[in-house]
Motif scaffolding. Sequence first.
Motif, PDB file in Angstrom:
ATOM      1  N   TRP A   1       0.811  -1.224   0.000  1.00  0.00           N
ATOM      2  CA  TRP A   1       0.000   0.000   0.000  1.00  0.00           C
ATOM      3  C   TRP A   1       0.841   1.269   0.000  1.00  0.00           C
ATOM      4  CZ3 TRP A   1      -4.814  -1.237  -1.026  1.00  0.00           C
ATOM      5  CH2 TRP A   1      -5.231  -2.532  -0.718  1.00  0.00           C
ATOM      6  N   ALA A   2       2.156   1.116  -0.012  1.00  0.00           N
ATOM      7  CA  ALA A   2       3.041   2.285   0.011  1.00  0.00           C
ATOM      8  C   ALA A   2       3.012   2.989  -1.343  1.00  0.00           C
ATOM      9  CB  ALA A   2       4.458   1.862   0.380  1.00  0.00           C
ATOM     10  N   HIS A   3       2.709   4.279  -1.305  1.00  0.00           N
ATOM     11  CA  HIS A   3       2.643   5.090  -2.525  1.00  0.00           C
ATOM     12  C   HIS A   3       3.900   5.929  -2.686  1.00  0.00           C
ATOM     13  CE1 HIS A   3      -1.610   4.533  -3.657  1.00  0.00           C
ATOM     14  NE2 HIS A   3      -1.824   4.415  -2.359  1.00  0.00           N
ATOM     15  N   GLU A   4       4.167   6.289  -3.929  1.00  0.00           N
ATOM     16  CA  GLU A   4       5.218   7.257  -4.192  1.00  0.00           C
ATOM     17  C   GLU A   4       4.619   8.640  -3.945  1.00  0.00           C
ATOM     18  OE1 GLU A   4       7.812   8.768  -7.937  1.00  0.00           O
ATOM     19  OE2 GLU A   4       7.454   6.612  -7.771  1.00  0.00           O
ATOM     20  N   HIS A   5       4.973   9.221  -2.831  1.00  0.00           N
ATOM     21  CA  HIS A   5       4.441  10.525  -2.423  1.00  0.00           C
ATOM     22  C   HIS A   5       5.311  11.004  -1.273  1.00  0.00           C
ATOM     23  CE1 HIS A   5       1.628  13.508  -0.769  1.00  0.00           C
ATOM     24  NE2 HIS A   5       1.002  13.443  -1.938  1.00  0.00           N
ATOM     25  N   GLU A   6       5.353  12.287  -1.089  1.00  0.00           N
ATOM     26  CA  GLU A   6       6.112  12.784   0.051  1.00  0.00           C
ATOM     27  C   GLU A   6       5.445  12.323   1.346  1.00  0.00           C
ATOM     28  OE1 GLU A   6       5.479  17.100   1.209  1.00  0.00           O
ATOM     29  OE2 GLU A   6       4.586  17.102  -0.797  1.00  0.00           O
ATOM     30  N   PHE A   7       6.249  12.127   2.368  1.00  0.00           N
ATOM     31  CA  PHE A   7       5.729  11.711   3.665  1.00  0.00           C
ATOM     32  C   PHE A   7       4.941  12.850   4.287  1.00  0.00           C
ATOM     33  CE2 PHE A   7       6.256  11.589   8.324  1.00  0.00           C
ATOM     34  CZ  PHE A   7       5.527  10.439   8.573  1.00  0.00           C
ATOM     35  N   VAL A   8       3.770  12.516   4.843  1.00  0.00           N
ATOM     36  CA  VAL A   8       2.937  13.472   5.567  1.00  0.00           C
ATOM     37  C   VAL A   8       2.561  12.797   6.878  1.00  0.00           C
ATOM     38  CG1 VAL A   8       0.873  14.910   5.501  1.00  0.00           C
ATOM     39  CG2 VAL A   8       2.029  14.319   3.364  1.00  0.00           C
ATOM     40  N   LYS A   9       2.830  13.470   7.980  1.00  0.00           N
ATOM     41  CA  LYS A   9       2.630  12.849   9.289  1.00  0.00           C
ATOM     42  C   LYS A   9       1.206  12.982   9.815  1.00  0.00           C
ATOM     43  CE  LYS A   9       4.316  12.478  14.001  1.00  0.00           C
ATOM     44  NZ  LYS A   9       3.721  11.181  14.102  1.00  0.00           N
ATOM     45  N   ASP A  10       0.657  14.189   9.804  1.00  0.00           N
ATOM     46  CA  ASP A  10      -0.609  14.450  10.484  1.00  0.00           C
ATOM     47  C   ASP A  10      -1.807  14.253   9.563  1.00  0.00           C
ATOM     48  OD1 ASP A  10       0.680  15.197  12.908  1.00  0.00           O
ATOM     49  OD2 ASP A  10       1.179  17.124  11.979  1.00  0.00           O
ATOM     50  N   LEU A  11      -2.871  13.649  10.112  1.00  0.00           N
ATOM     51  CA  LEU A  11      -4.064  13.361   9.315  1.00  0.00           C
ATOM     52  C   LEU A  11      -4.658  14.601   8.646  1.00  0.00           C
ATOM     53  CD1 LEU A  11      -5.994  11.226   8.262  1.00  0.00           C
ATOM     54  CD2 LEU A  11      -7.326  11.499  10.370  1.00  0.00           C
ATOM     55  N   PRO A  12      -4.768  15.741   9.317  1.00  0.00           N
ATOM     56  CA  PRO A  12      -5.307  16.912   8.603  1.00  0.00           C
ATOM     57  C   PRO A  12      -4.499  17.256   7.352  1.00  0.00           C
ATOM     58  CG  PRO A  12      -5.246  17.346  10.962  1.00  0.00           C
ATOM     59  CD  PRO A  12      -4.521  16.049  10.736  1.00  0.00           C
ATOM     60  N   GLU A  13      -3.196  17.139   7.436  1.00  0.00           N
ATOM     61  CA  GLU A  13      -2.343  17.438   6.282  1.00  0.00           C
ATOM     62  C   GLU A  13      -2.453  16.352   5.213  1.00  0.00           C
ATOM     63  OE1 GLU A  13      -0.977  20.448   5.924  1.00  0.00           O
ATOM     64  OE2 GLU A  13      -1.979  20.824   7.842  1.00  0.00           O
ATOM     65  N   VAL A  14      -2.641  15.101   5.645  1.00  0.00           N
ATOM     66  CA  VAL A  14      -2.853  14.009   4.685  1.00  0.00           C
ATOM     67  C   VAL A  14      -4.120  14.269   3.878  1.00  0.00           C
ATOM     68  CG1 VAL A  14      -3.417  11.551   4.434  1.00  0.00           C
ATOM     69  CG2 VAL A  14      -1.606  12.252   6.012  1.00  0.00           C
ATOM     70  N   VAL A  15      -5.192  14.649   4.551  1.00  0.00           N
ATOM     71  CA  VAL A  15      -6.466  14.915   3.862  1.00  0.00           C
ATOM     72  C   VAL A  15      -6.291  16.045   2.850  1.00  0.00           C
ATOM     73  CG1 VAL A  15      -8.854  15.703   4.168  1.00  0.00           C
ATOM     74  CG2 VAL A  15      -7.887  13.982   5.723  1.00  0.00           C
ATOM     75  N   LYS A  16      -5.580  17.090   3.234  1.00  0.00           N
ATOM     76  CA  LYS A  16      -5.342  18.205   2.305  1.00  0.00           C
ATOM     77  C   LYS A  16      -4.507  17.763   1.105  1.00  0.00           C
ATOM     78  CE  LYS A  16      -5.631  21.609   5.986  1.00  0.00           C
ATOM     79  NZ  LYS A  16      -4.857  22.402   6.949  1.00  0.00           N
ATOM     80  N   ALA A  17      -3.528  16.907   1.323  1.00  0.00           N
ATOM     81  CA  ALA A  17      -2.637  16.473   0.243  1.00  0.00           C
ATOM     82  C   ALA A  17      -3.281  15.443  -0.684  1.00  0.00           C
ATOM     83  CB  ALA A  17      -1.348  15.897   0.841  1.00  0.00           C
ATOM     84  N   ILE A  18      -3.986  14.487  -0.122  1.00  0.00           N
ATOM     85  CA  ILE A  18      -4.523  13.362  -0.903  1.00  0.00           C
ATOM     86  C   ILE A  18      -5.907  13.661  -1.475  1.00  0.00           C
ATOM     87  CG2 ILE A  18      -5.128  10.890  -0.807  1.00  0.00           C
ATOM     88  CD1 ILE A  18      -2.092  11.604  -0.567  1.00  0.00           C
ATOM     89  N   LYS A  19      -6.684  14.497  -0.776  1.00  0.00           N
ATOM     90  CA  LYS A  19      -8.047  14.860  -1.193  1.00  0.00           C
ATOM     91  C   LYS A  19      -8.960  13.632  -1.340  1.00  0.00           C
ATOM     92  CE  LYS A  19      -6.480  19.051  -3.545  1.00  0.00           C
ATOM     93  NZ  LYS A  19      -5.286  19.158  -2.769  1.00  0.00           N
ATOM     94  N   PRO A  20      -9.105  12.860  -0.261  1.00  0.00           N
ATOM     95  CA  PRO A  20      -9.935  11.646  -0.341  1.00  0.00           C
ATOM     96  C   PRO A  20     -11.423  11.970  -0.418  1.00  0.00           C
ATOM     97  CG  PRO A  20      -9.248  12.029   1.915  1.00  0.00           C
ATOM     98  CD  PRO A  20      -8.554  13.063   1.077  1.00  0.00           C
TER      99      PRO A  20
END
Length: 168
Positions: free
Chosen positions: A40-59
């Motif tokens: 499940w590992a994607h090629e993407h920069e590491f993001v630690k916090d869930l709020p920032e993950v949501v902003k980056a990935i836009k699920p």
Amino acid sequence: MSKQTGSPIEDCRRRIWLVDSKGLIVESRFENLQAFKKPWAHEHEFVKDLPEVVKAIKPTVLIGSSGVGRTFTQEVVETMASLNEKPIILALSNPTSQSECTAEEAYAWSEGRAIFASGSPFDPVEYEGKTLVPGQANNAYIFPGFGLGLIISGAIRVHDDLLLAACE
């Protein structure tokens, strides 16, 4: 997902992003990931916090199953609502005290637009004159019937296809 769409499993995996206690599951963490996380590992920069993950990935969907309560914060749900007309929020952890957010929070923070289901029952929520009824999506619906079917059929092994058929 692969069986239902006929798409290769790798294509399906590219659409699913996972977060663990350390952050987003990405290739830069590959050497330190448990074996079951590596596919499940994607090629993407590491993001630690869930709020920032949501902003980056836009699920479009958030599925919480970590048993860590209150991880779907106001910022997380509001960001989901800014990205999606009907954000899907599945706060599946049990017991209720460990739910990622409450139904009331999901509805309030999404301006009543969230599609919400939980692993524990939540009472209906009144929001701007409407009664919103949270869904319940937990193993209480699948396991009893699945277990009974296995007993009645005398099955010795449970294969992936059997589980998929039960889920369908």
